[in-house]
Design an enzyme around this catalytic site. Sequence first.
Site, PDB file in Angstrom:
ATOM      1  N   THR A 215       0.811  -1.215   0.000  1.00 39.64           N
ATOM      2  CA  THR A 215       0.000   0.000   0.000  1.00 39.64           C
ATOM      3  C   THR A 215       0.847   1.268   0.000  1.00 39.64           C
ATOM      4  O   THR A 215       1.907   1.319   0.606  1.00 39.64           O
ATOM      5  CB  THR A 215      -0.894  -0.017   1.250  1.00 39.64           C
ATOM      6  OG1 THR A 215      -1.709  -1.192   1.212  1.00 39.64           O
ATOM      7  CG2 THR A 215      -1.771   1.218   1.314  1.00 39.64           C
TER       8      THR A 215
ATOM      9  N   ARG B  49     -12.868  -8.944  -1.878  1.00 38.31           N
ATOM     10  CA  ARG B  49     -12.357  -8.527  -0.577  1.00 38.31           C
ATOM     11  C   ARG B  49     -12.033  -7.035  -0.603  1.00 38.31           C
ATOM     12  O   ARG B  49     -11.456  -6.518  -1.540  1.00 38.31           O
ATOM     13  CB  ARG B  49     -11.102  -9.326  -0.225  1.00 38.31           C
ATOM     14  CG  ARG B  49     -10.490  -8.968   1.147  1.00 38.31           C
ATOM     15  CD  ARG B  49      -9.349  -7.987   1.038  1.00 38.31           C
ATOM     16  NE  ARG B  49      -8.714  -7.704   2.332  1.00 38.31           N
ATOM     17  CZ  ARG B  49      -7.753  -6.814   2.532  1.00 38.31           C
ATOM     18  NH1 ARG B  49      -7.307  -6.102   1.495  1.00 38.31           N
ATOM     19  NH2 ARG B  49      -7.239  -6.609   3.729  1.00 38.31           N
ATOM     20  N   ILE B  50     -12.447  -6.326   0.432  1.00 38.33           N
ATOM     21  CA  ILE B  50     -12.156  -4.898   0.570  1.00 38.33           C
ATOM     22  C   ILE B  50     -11.353  -4.703   1.839  1.00 38.33           C
ATOM     23  O   ILE B  50     -11.717  -5.199   2.908  1.00 38.33           O
ATOM     24  CB  ILE B  50     -13.455  -4.073   0.606  1.00 38.33           C
ATOM     25  CG1 ILE B  50     -14.162  -4.170  -0.750  1.00 38.33           C
ATOM     26  CG2 ILE B  50     -13.156  -2.612   0.947  1.00 38.33           C
ATOM     27  CD1 ILE B  50     -15.521  -3.526  -0.785  1.00 38.33           C
ATOM     28  N   GLY B  51     -10.255  -4.000   1.728  1.00 40.95           N
ATOM     29  CA  GLY B  51      -9.384  -3.783   2.869  1.00 40.95           C
ATOM     30  C   GLY B  51      -9.619  -2.455   3.553  1.00 40.95           C
ATOM     31  O   GLY B  51     -10.667  -1.817   3.394  1.00 40.95           O
ATOM     32  N   ASP B  52      -8.617  -2.001   4.289  1.00 41.36           N
ATOM     33  CA  ASP B  52      -8.756  -0.763   5.048  1.00 41.36           C
ATOM     34  C   ASP B  52      -8.531   0.486   4.204  1.00 41.36           C
ATOM     35  O   ASP B  52      -9.045   1.553   4.528  1.00 41.36           O
ATOM     36  CB  ASP B  52      -7.756  -0.746   6.211  1.00 41.36           C
ATOM     37  CG  ASP B  52      -6.311  -0.664   5.708  1.00 41.36           C
ATOM     38  OD1 ASP B  52      -5.689   0.402   5.844  1.00 41.36           O
ATOM     39  OD2 ASP B  52      -5.812  -1.662   5.191  1.00 41.36           O
TER      40      ASP B  52
ATOM     41  N   THR C 180      -1.036   1.524   6.621  1.00 46.56           N
ATOM     42  CA  THR C 180      -0.606   0.415   5.785  1.00 46.56           C
ATOM     43  C   THR C 180      -0.347  -0.789   6.677  1.00 46.56           C
ATOM     44  O   THR C 180       0.049  -0.645   7.829  1.00 46.56           O
ATOM     45  CB  THR C 180       0.664   0.777   5.001  1.00 46.56           C
ATOM     46  OG1 THR C 180       1.117  -0.371   4.259  1.00 46.56           O
ATOM     47  CG2 THR C 180       1.793   1.224   5.916  1.00 46.56           C
ATOM     48  N   GLY C 181      -0.585  -1.986   6.145  1.00 46.56           N
ATOM     49  CA  GLY C 181      -0.329  -3.178   6.944  1.00 46.56           C
ATOM     50  C   GLY C 181      -1.445  -4.189   6.831  1.00 46.56           C
ATOM     51  O   GLY C 181      -2.045  -4.373   5.770  1.00 46.56           O
ATOM     52  N   GLU C 182      -1.740  -4.850   7.924  1.00 42.90           N
ATOM     53  CA  GLU C 182      -2.766  -5.894   7.960  1.00 42.90           C
ATOM     54  C   GLU C 182      -4.137  -5.224   7.980  1.00 42.90           C
ATOM     55  O   GLU C 182      -4.592  -4.726   9.009  1.00 42.90           O
ATOM     56  CB  GLU C 182      -2.577  -6.771   9.194  1.00 42.90           C
ATOM     57  CG  GLU C 182      -3.558  -7.931   9.271  1.00 42.90           C
ATOM     58  CD  GLU C 182      -3.448  -8.695  10.574  1.00 42.90           C
ATOM     59  OE1 GLU C 182      -4.289  -9.584  10.793  1.00 42.90           O
ATOM     60  OE2 GLU C 182      -2.538  -8.399  11.374  1.00 42.90           O
ATOM     61  N   GLY C 183      -4.793  -5.224   6.819  1.00 46.91           N
ATOM     62  CA  GLY C 183      -6.032  -4.476   6.669  1.00 46.91           C
ATOM     63  C   GLY C 183      -7.098  -4.831   7.664  1.00 46.91           C
ATOM     64  O   GLY C 183      -7.790  -3.954   8.207  1.00 46.91           O
TER      65      GLY C 183
END
Length: 323
Positions: free
Chosen positions: A193, A221-224, A243-246
Amino acid sequence: MATTGCSKWAIAVHGGAGVDPNLPLERQGGGNAPPPCLAAGIAALQSGEPAVDAVELVVREMESDPFFNAGRGSVLTRNGTVEMEASIMDGNGRLCGAVSGVSTVKNPISLARLVMERSPHSYLAFQGAEEFARQQGVEIMDESYFITEANVSMLKLAKQANSILYDYKVPDTFGVSAVLMNGLPIAIYAPETVGCTAVDKYGRCAAATSTGGLMNKINGRIGDSPLIGSGTYACRDCAVSCTGEGEAIIRATLARDVAALMEYKGMGLKEAVDCAIKEKLDKGFAGLIAVSAKGEVAYGFNTSGMFRACADEDGFMEVAIWE
């Protein structure tokens, strides 16, 4: 209401949290030379452009670089397709726009801004976002433009490992043969990201975030990154991009939490960032960059590293990966 008076501009950029210690030297960065994306943002702020213009400009630059997982370098879904997502927020009035599931838009961050400024909505996804893009005349590319040879190879490795390749990469050791927590060899790590936060000379804050998501993710799938308050947030006090683990960032509403700690607890920017990273993520892994309306810059991460660069009007500049 527009902000009046003068402040000091500041800007921060990230290119993904979690870094392979064996990253080729030419990609390790560091030093005091600003990368092109940061230089573009600095020039915009020095010329008096609004913070929201600067963050869009910077993220567009990064979306064009196949090294990052946004735009040109987007990772692939389980079906080998591209599903990009992005969001932008102007703290001057808390205006926001976001898109998900776009596969032909050259610069998703600019489409997100058009959603903010030219639609009655804050968030468009998949077919609706693609139709809106064509109505607005944004630059459209064939999906093959976003599918790089490197990401095709990474998808194959992810499928072989029956794993999702996360934004964060936290190795058990720092040896050459180290294995990632999600079971994939460290050698196939790639930054993920991208994001930018900025405050202009009038104290107006803005944030922008863009990503292709997770390698081998389930379609849809939708992330953060496109979620206002999770991956992106800006208000009169600060601007934040994560950024990172959504999934962990979503659970923590991480970006908004930084602002809330400042607003309701009276914390300074750095204190709020540290609290959010150290106390709000539970077992998740993430990083973030932030600026305040006072012209301060802060960042934090609990991964092995985070690609980042920042600068301010007083001449401070940093380009770094490690702590």
